[in-house]
Design a protein around this motif. Structure first.
Motif, short mmCIF file in Angstrom:
data_model
loop_
_atom_site.label_atom_id
_atom_site.label_comp_id
_atom_site.label_asym_id
_atom_site.label_seq_id
_atom_site.Cartn_x
_atom_site.Cartn_y
_atom_site.Cartn_z
N UNK A 295 18.07 25.18 16.88
CA UNK A 295 16.88 24.57 17.47
C UNK A 295 16.85 24.74 18.98
N UNK A 296 15.65 24.63 19.54
CA UNK A 296 15.46 24.56 20.98
C UNK A 296 15.08 23.13 21.33
N UNK A 297 15.02 22.82 22.63
CA UNK A 297 14.62 21.45 23.01
C UNK A 297 13.18 21.15 22.58
N UNK A 298 12.31 22.16 22.58
CA UNK A 298 10.94 21.93 22.13
C UNK A 298 10.93 21.59 20.64
N UNK A 299 11.72 22.31 19.85
CA UNK A 299 11.80 22.02 18.42
C UNK A 299 12.46 20.66 18.17
N UNK A 300 13.44 20.32 19.00
CA UNK A 300 14.09 19.01 18.94
C UNK A 300 13.03 17.93 19.14
N UNK A 301 12.16 18.10 20.12
CA UNK A 301 11.12 17.11 20.39
C UNK A 301 10.15 17.00 19.22
N UNK A 302 9.78 18.12 18.63
CA UNK A 302 8.85 18.11 17.49
C UNK A 302 9.48 17.38 16.31
N UNK A 303 10.72 17.73 15.97
CA UNK A 303 11.38 17.07 14.84
C UNK A 303 11.58 15.59 15.12
N UNK A 304 11.92 15.25 16.35
CA UNK A 304 12.06 13.84 16.71
C UNK A 304 10.76 13.08 16.52
N UNK A 305 9.66 13.68 16.95
CA UNK A 305 8.35 13.04 16.80
C UNK A 305 7.98 12.88 15.32
N UNK A 306 8.26 13.91 14.53
CA UNK A 306 7.91 13.87 13.10
C UNK A 306 8.86 13.04 12.27
N UNK A 307 10.01 12.68 12.82
CA UNK A 307 11.00 11.89 12.06
C UNK A 307 10.68 10.40 12.08
N UNK A 308 9.71 9.99 12.89
CA UNK A 308 9.37 8.57 12.99
C UNK A 308 8.72 8.09 11.69
N UNK A 309 9.12 6.91 11.20
CA UNK A 309 8.60 6.42 9.91
C UNK A 309 7.07 6.33 9.86
N UNK A 310 6.43 6.00 10.97
CA UNK A 310 4.98 5.83 10.96
C UNK A 310 4.20 7.13 10.78
N UNK A 311 4.88 8.28 10.87
CA UNK A 311 4.19 9.57 10.68
C UNK A 311 4.82 10.35 9.52
N UNK A 312 5.38 9.63 8.58
CA UNK A 312 6.03 10.27 7.43
C UNK A 312 5.08 11.20 6.69
N UNK A 313 3.81 10.86 6.64
CA UNK A 313 2.82 11.70 5.95
C UNK A 313 2.33 12.86 6.79
N UNK A 314 2.83 12.98 8.01
CA UNK A 314 2.44 14.06 8.90
C UNK A 314 1.59 13.57 10.06
N UNK A 315 1.39 14.45 11.01
CA UNK A 315 0.57 14.18 12.19
C UNK A 315 -0.36 15.36 12.40
#
Length: 155
Positions: free
Chosen positions: A29-49
Motif C-alpha cells: 500500500x501507499x499512504x493514499x491507499x492507507x487513507x482510503x482503507x482507513x476511511x472505508x474501515x469505519x463502521x458507519x460506512x460499511x455499506x460503502x461511500x
C-alpha cells in the motif's frame, strides 16, 4: 513565523508520505491507499461511500482520488458499484481482500509507525497537536468554501 509554520507542515506532510509509505510497503500500500482503507474501515460506512463523499472526507480532489481508486480496484482492495439510491453516483466499498490487507497487513505496521513517530510525545502533547491542526483545518475549509464560491477571500 507563519512561513515557518507552513514550511514545517509541508515538510511533515512530505515525510509522512515518504516514511509512511515505507512503513506499509510490505503490505503493498501507499499512504493514499492507507487513507482510503482507513476511511472505508469505519463502521458507519460499511455499506460503502460515494466517491464524492470519500473525496470530501479525505480532503482530496475527485480527480486525484480516481487514480488511487482505480489502482485499488485492480488490486482487489475496493470495488465500485452504482448507488441504489442515485444511479449516477458510484459507491466505493472495501472488499474482503481489502479488509484482510487493512487488518492483517497494514494496521499492525501503521500502529508501529505511529509509536515510532510519536516517541517522546505525551498524551497532552498529542491533544494539543490535534487541537491546533483542527483549528488550521477549520480555517483552510473556510477559505476553500469562499474560494469555491468565487469571492476568493474568506469572510
Amino acid at each position: 513565523m507563519a512561513n515557518r509554520i507552513f514550511f514545517r507542515l509541508y515538510q511533515c506532510a512530505n515525510m509522512l508520505h515518504k516514511t509512511g509509505t515505507r512503513a506499509i510497503d510490505s503490505a503493498g500500500l501507499t499512504t493514499q491507499q492507507w487513507a482510503v482503507l482507513g476511511a472505508l474501515s469505519r463502521p458507519q460506512v460499511e455499506g460503502g461511500m460515494s466517491v464524492g463523499d470519500l473525496a470530501r472526507y479525505l480532503k482530496v480532489s475527485r480527480q486525484n482520488l480516481s487514480g488511487v481508486l482505480s489502482r485499488m480496484d485492480r488490486a482487489g482492495h475496493v470495488c465500485m458499484m452504482a448507488d441504489e439510491h442515485d444511479r449516477r453516483s458510484r459507491l466505493v466499498q472495501m472488499t474482503a481482500s481489502g479488509r484482510n490487507v487493512w487488518k492483517m497487513g497494514a494496521q499492525p505496521k501503521i500502529f508501529d509507525y505511529y509509536e515510532d513517530v510519536l516517541t517522546g510525545f505525551s498524551v497532552n502533547d498529542m491533544a494539543h497537536i490535534i487541537h491546533y491542526l483542527l483549528k488550521l483545518l477549520d480555517n483552510m475549509e473556510r477559505i476553500d468554501k469562499a474560494q469555491s464560491q468565487g469571492s476568493g477571500r474568506p469572510e
